[in-house]
Write a protein that holds these residues in place. Structure first.
Motif, PDB file in Angstrom:
ATOM      1  N   ILE A   1       0.820  -1.301  -0.219  1.00 31.02           N
ATOM      2  CA  ILE A   1      -0.231  -0.023   0.057  1.00 31.02           C
ATOM      3  C   ILE A   1       0.909   1.218   0.130  1.00 31.02           C
ATOM      4  CG2 ILE A   1      -1.676   1.108   1.235  1.00 31.02           C
ATOM      5  CD1 ILE A   1      -2.763  -1.234   0.246  1.00 31.02           C
ATOM      6  N   TYR A   2       0.703   2.099  -0.865  1.00 31.79           N
ATOM      7  CA  TYR A   2       1.258   3.463  -1.014  1.00 31.79           C
ATOM      8  C   TYR A   2       0.067   4.494  -0.779  1.00 31.79           C
ATOM      9  CZ  TYR A   2       5.304   0.861  -2.560  1.00 31.79           C
ATOM     10  OH  TYR A   2       6.404  -0.139  -2.454  1.00 31.79           O
ATOM     11  N   LEU A   3       0.517   5.469   0.311  1.00 35.24           N
ATOM     12  CA  LEU A   3      -0.549   6.722   0.425  1.00 35.24           C
ATOM     13  C   LEU A   3       0.101   7.874  -0.188  1.00 35.24           C
ATOM     14  CD1 LEU A   3      -1.623   5.980   4.182  1.00 35.24           C
ATOM     15  CD2 LEU A   3      -2.684   5.334   2.071  1.00 35.24           C
ATOM     16  N   PRO A   4      -0.639   8.820  -0.499  1.00 33.04           N
ATOM     17  CA  PRO A   4      -0.449  10.053  -1.000  1.00 33.04           C
ATOM     18  C   PRO A   4       0.276  11.034   0.115  1.00 33.04           C
ATOM     19  CG  PRO A   4      -2.646  10.103  -0.853  1.00 33.04           C
ATOM     20  CD  PRO A   4      -2.205   8.787  -0.580  1.00 33.04           C
ATOM     21  N   VAL A   5       1.499  11.718  -0.240  1.00 32.62           N
ATOM     22  CA  VAL A   5       2.174  12.893   0.640  1.00 32.62           C
ATOM     23  C   VAL A   5       2.152  13.980  -0.541  1.00 32.62           C
ATOM     24  CG1 VAL A   5       3.977  13.241   1.873  1.00 32.62           C
ATOM     25  CG2 VAL A   5       3.308  10.871   1.710  1.00 32.62           C
ATOM     26  N   ILE A   6       1.687  14.857   0.363  1.00 37.95           N
ATOM     27  CA  ILE A   6       1.878  16.415  -0.318  1.00 37.95           C
ATOM     28  C   ILE A   6       3.573  16.851  -0.751  1.00 37.95           C
ATOM     29  CG2 ILE A   6       1.710  18.893  -0.445  1.00 37.95           C
ATOM     30  CD1 ILE A   6      -0.926  18.435   1.035  1.00 37.95           C
ATOM     31  N   HIS A   7       3.717  16.904  -2.039  1.00 41.77           N
ATOM     32  CA  HIS A   7       5.260  17.213  -2.265  1.00 41.77           C
ATOM     33  C   HIS A   7       5.704  18.423  -1.445  1.00 41.77           C
ATOM     34  CE1 HIS A   7       8.929  17.513  -4.392  1.00 41.77           C
ATOM     35  NE2 HIS A   7       8.384  16.558  -5.044  1.00 41.77           N
ATOM     36  N   PRO A   8       7.010  18.138  -0.602  1.00 43.56           N
ATOM     37  CA  PRO A   8       7.639  19.171   0.213  1.00 43.56           C
ATOM     38  C   PRO A   8       8.122  20.112  -0.492  1.00 43.56           C
ATOM     39  CG  PRO A   8       9.095  17.439   0.045  1.00 43.56           C
ATOM     40  CD  PRO A   8       7.734  16.737  -0.722  1.00 43.56           C
ATOM     41  N   PHE A   9       8.455  20.104  -1.733  1.00 42.29           N
ATOM     42  CA  PHE A   9       8.814  21.236  -2.492  1.00 42.29           C
ATOM     43  C   PHE A   9       8.013  21.775  -3.673  1.00 42.29           C
ATOM     44  CE2 PHE A   9      12.621  18.637  -1.398  1.00 42.29           C
ATOM     45  CZ  PHE A   9      12.833  19.405  -0.219  1.00 42.29           C
ATOM     46  N   ASN A  10       7.372  20.657  -4.152  1.00 43.08           N
ATOM     47  CA  ASN A  10       6.438  21.187  -5.451  1.00 43.08           C
ATOM     48  C   ASN A  10       4.918  20.869  -4.755  1.00 43.08           C
ATOM     49  OD1 ASN A  10       4.680  21.358  -7.451  1.00 43.08           O
ATOM     50  ND2 ASN A  10       5.666  19.917  -8.698  1.00 43.08           N
ATOM     51  N   GLY A  11       4.358  21.959  -3.941  1.00 41.30           N
ATOM     52  CA  GLY A  11       3.184  21.558  -3.109  1.00 41.30           C
ATOM     53  C   GLY A  11       2.030  21.364  -3.925  1.00 41.30           C
ATOM     54  N   ALA A  12       1.995  21.397  -5.188  1.00 40.70           N
ATOM     55  CA  ALA A  12       0.637  21.068  -5.945  1.00 40.70           C
ATOM     56  C   ALA A  12       0.657  19.611  -6.560  1.00 40.70           C
ATOM     57  CB  ALA A  12       0.711  22.034  -7.347  1.00 40.70           C
ATOM     58  N   THR A  13       1.719  18.742  -6.099  1.00 44.54           N
ATOM     59  CA  THR A  13       1.733  17.510  -6.400  1.00 44.54           C
ATOM     60  C   THR A  13       1.821  16.455  -5.403  1.00 44.54           C
ATOM     61  OG1 THR A  13       4.046  17.413  -7.076  1.00 44.54           O
ATOM     62  CG2 THR A  13       2.544  17.990  -8.749  1.00 44.54           C
ATOM     63  N   LEU A  14       1.746  15.157  -5.737  1.00 41.27           N
ATOM     64  CA  LEU A  14       1.579  14.134  -4.776  1.00 41.27           C
ATOM     65  C   LEU A  14       2.775  12.912  -4.924  1.00 41.27           C
ATOM     66  CD1 LEU A  14      -2.391  13.396  -4.612  1.00 41.27           C
ATOM     67  CD2 LEU A  14      -1.119  15.025  -2.884  1.00 41.27           C
ATOM     68  N   LEU A  15       3.269  12.817  -3.666  1.00 37.66           N
ATOM     69  CA  LEU A  15       4.119  11.519  -3.992  1.00 37.66           C
ATOM     70  C   LEU A  15       3.428  10.275  -3.223  1.00 37.66           C
ATOM     71  CD1 LEU A  15       7.317  13.309  -2.423  1.00 37.66           C
ATOM     72  CD2 LEU A  15       6.949  12.739  -4.980  1.00 37.66           C
ATOM     73  N   PHE A  16       4.007   9.153  -3.322  1.00 31.44           N
ATOM     74  CA  PHE A  16       3.167   8.110  -2.844  1.00 31.44           C
ATOM     75  C   PHE A  16       4.331   7.356  -2.273  1.00 31.44           C
ATOM     76  CE2 PHE A  16       0.514   9.538  -6.359  1.00 31.44           C
ATOM     77  CZ  PHE A  16      -0.706   9.248  -5.631  1.00 31.44           C
ATOM     78  N   GLN A  17       3.902   7.103  -0.761  1.00 33.86           N
ATOM     79  CA  GLN A  17       4.704   6.677   0.264  1.00 33.86           C
ATOM     80  C   GLN A  17       4.326   5.148   0.689  1.00 33.86           C
ATOM     81  OE1 GLN A  17       7.086   9.267   2.720  1.00 33.86           O
ATOM     82  NE2 GLN A  17       6.840   7.775   4.426  1.00 33.86           N
ATOM     83  N   ARG A  18       5.333   4.382   0.917  1.00 30.74           N
ATOM     84  CA  ARG A  18       4.769   3.093   1.367  1.00 30.74           C
ATOM     85  C   ARG A  18       4.103   3.301   2.937  1.00 30.74           C
ATOM     86  NH1 ARG A  18       6.638  -2.319   1.073  1.00 30.74           N
ATOM     87  NH2 ARG A  18       4.781  -3.555   2.078  1.00 30.74           N
ATOM     88  N   TYR A  19       2.960   2.315   2.639  1.00 29.39           N
ATOM     89  CA  TYR A  19       2.328   2.278   4.211  1.00 29.39           C
ATOM     90  C   TYR A  19       1.942   0.994   4.765  1.00 29.39           C
ATOM     91  CZ  TYR A  19      -1.783   2.647   7.619  1.00 29.39           C
ATOM     92  OH  TYR A  19      -2.597   2.533   8.601  1.00 29.39           O
ATOM     93  N   GLU A  20       2.619   0.778   6.201  1.00 29.96           N
ATOM     94  CA  GLU A  20       2.401  -0.274   6.920  1.00 29.96           C
ATOM     95  C   GLU A  20       1.480  -0.007   8.146  1.00 29.96           C
ATOM     96  OE1 GLU A  20       6.572  -1.247   6.577  1.00 29.96           O
ATOM     97  OE2 GLU A  20       6.129  -3.054   5.267  1.00 29.96           O
ATOM     98  N   LYS A  21       1.230  -0.902   8.816  1.00 29.80           N
ATOM     99  CA  LYS A  21       0.329  -0.643  10.192  1.00 29.80           C
ATOM    100  C   LYS A  21       1.296   0.084  11.140  1.00 29.80           C
ATOM    101  CE  LYS A  21      -2.078  -5.248   9.905  1.00 29.80           C
ATOM    102  NZ  LYS A  21      -2.278  -6.475  10.392  1.00 29.80           N
ATOM    103  N   ASN A  22       2.674   0.025  11.126  1.00 24.31           N
ATOM    104  CA  ASN A  22       3.430   0.670  12.196  1.00 24.31           C
ATOM    105  C   ASN A  22       4.032   1.988  11.367  1.00 24.31           C
ATOM    106  OD1 ASN A  22       5.109  -0.539  10.327  1.00 24.31           O
ATOM    107  ND2 ASN A  22       6.598  -1.202  12.072  1.00 24.31           N
ATOM    108  N   SER A  23       3.720   2.395  10.285  1.00 18.75           N
ATOM    109  CA  SER A  23       4.294   3.603   9.684  1.00 18.75           C
ATOM    110  C   SER A  23       3.910   4.927  10.511  1.00 18.75           C
ATOM    111  CB  SER A  23       3.623   3.785   8.378  1.00 18.75           C
ATOM    112  OG  SER A  23       3.998   2.944   7.416  1.00 18.75           O
ATOM    113  N   PRO A  24       4.777   5.790  10.799  1.00 19.07           N
ATOM    114  CA  PRO A  24       4.647   7.080  11.533  1.00 19.07           C
ATOM    115  C   PRO A  24       4.021   7.803  10.691  1.00 19.07           C
ATOM    116  CG  PRO A  24       7.091   6.712  10.869  1.00 19.07           C
ATOM    117  CD  PRO A  24       6.406   5.495  10.643  1.00 19.07           C
ATOM    118  N   MET A  25       2.852   8.641  11.205  1.00 16.63           N
ATOM    119  CA  MET A  25       1.980   9.273  10.493  1.00 16.63           C
ATOM    120  C   MET A  25       2.059  10.942  10.965  1.00 16.63           C
ATOM    121  SD  MET A  25       0.563   7.042   8.272  1.00 16.63           S
ATOM    122  CE  MET A  25      -0.833   7.607   7.612  1.00 16.63           C
ATOM    123  N   THR A  26       1.765  11.617   9.993  1.00 20.05           N
ATOM    124  CA  THR A  26       1.606  13.266  10.436  1.00 20.05           C
ATOM    125  C   THR A  26       0.394  13.815   9.694  1.00 20.05           C
ATOM    126  OG1 THR A  26       2.860  15.310  10.371  1.00 20.05           O
ATOM    127  CG2 THR A  26       3.105  13.895   8.394  1.00 20.05           C
TER     128      THR A  26
END
Length: 201
Positions: free
Chosen positions: A79-104
């Motif tokens: 599973i990969y969840l969207p993360v707002i791009h830290p430098f290009n705020g208009a696009t999304l990155l997709f990061q691996r998600y697991e049960k113990n993934s730290p979230m913000t």
């Protein structure tokens, strides 16, 4: 079904109406919809092992994806969840998600994985991307929240006619309208899954 032709409402009017409709669903209705979408997805998609799937965590009355995410993890898919791009705020990155993934929480107060560049998957390496939407019509046109994040993230995908990922919209049945007013940059989805139906164009 919201009749978009009767009063020729604007995109913002449709967005407001459908957001109100889905937010008015009870907790029980949301839970039932989440369970049905989970069943409906696997009835129509036979996934090979270790399939890479971009998904989202529900917000603002969106279809609850928690059952689907849990089922996919249980079946050993990634599973990969969207993360707002830290430098290009208009696009999304997709990061691996697991049960113990730290979230913000991002700027919209939506949970996303805490950015870890080593866990990012390039868009073209995802097998499926299951996208949220506010409204859709009988031709597969999609209306988002208005920020254009998915449109901008997928611009190269459409321009270069990439084969991956396979795009699928997820929505409540009440989010269908007769006809959406579309813009030049709008690209219709070829597949949308609701709790009761599977649409393919």
């Amino acid at each position: 079904m919201f009749n978009a032709q009767q009063h020729s409402p604007s995109r913002s009017q449709i967005r407001k109406s459908i957001r109100n409709a889905r937010k008015s669903l009870t907790n029980l209705e949301q839970e039932q919809a989440a369970k049905k979408i989970n069943i409906n997805f696997f009835q129509h998609k036979k996934l090979p092992k270790n399939t890479r799937i971009g998904l989202y965590l529900s917000n603002d009355g969106e279809l609850d994806t928690s059952y689907l995410i849990q089922s996919l993890i249980n079946k050993n898919h990634q599973i990969y969840l969207p993360v707002i791009h830290p430098f290009n705020g208009a696009t999304l990155l997709f990061q691996r998600y697991e049960k113990n993934s730290p979230m913000t929480r991002n700027r919209y107060d939506i949970l996303e994985p805490q950015l870890n560049c080593s866990h990012i998957c390039p868009l073209y390496e995802l097998d499926y991307l299951l996208m949220p939407l506010v409204a859709f019509d009988q031709d597969g046109n999609r209306l988002g929240m208005g920020g254009g994040y998915y449109d901008k993230t997928l611009a190269r995908y459409y321009r270069e006619q990439m084969q991956k990922p396979e795009l699928i919209g997820l929505a409540h049945d009440c989010q269908q309208v007769e006809k959406l007013p579309i813009q030049a940059w709008d690209v219709p989805l070829q597949q949308i899954i609701t709790p009761s139906k599977f649409y393919q164009w």
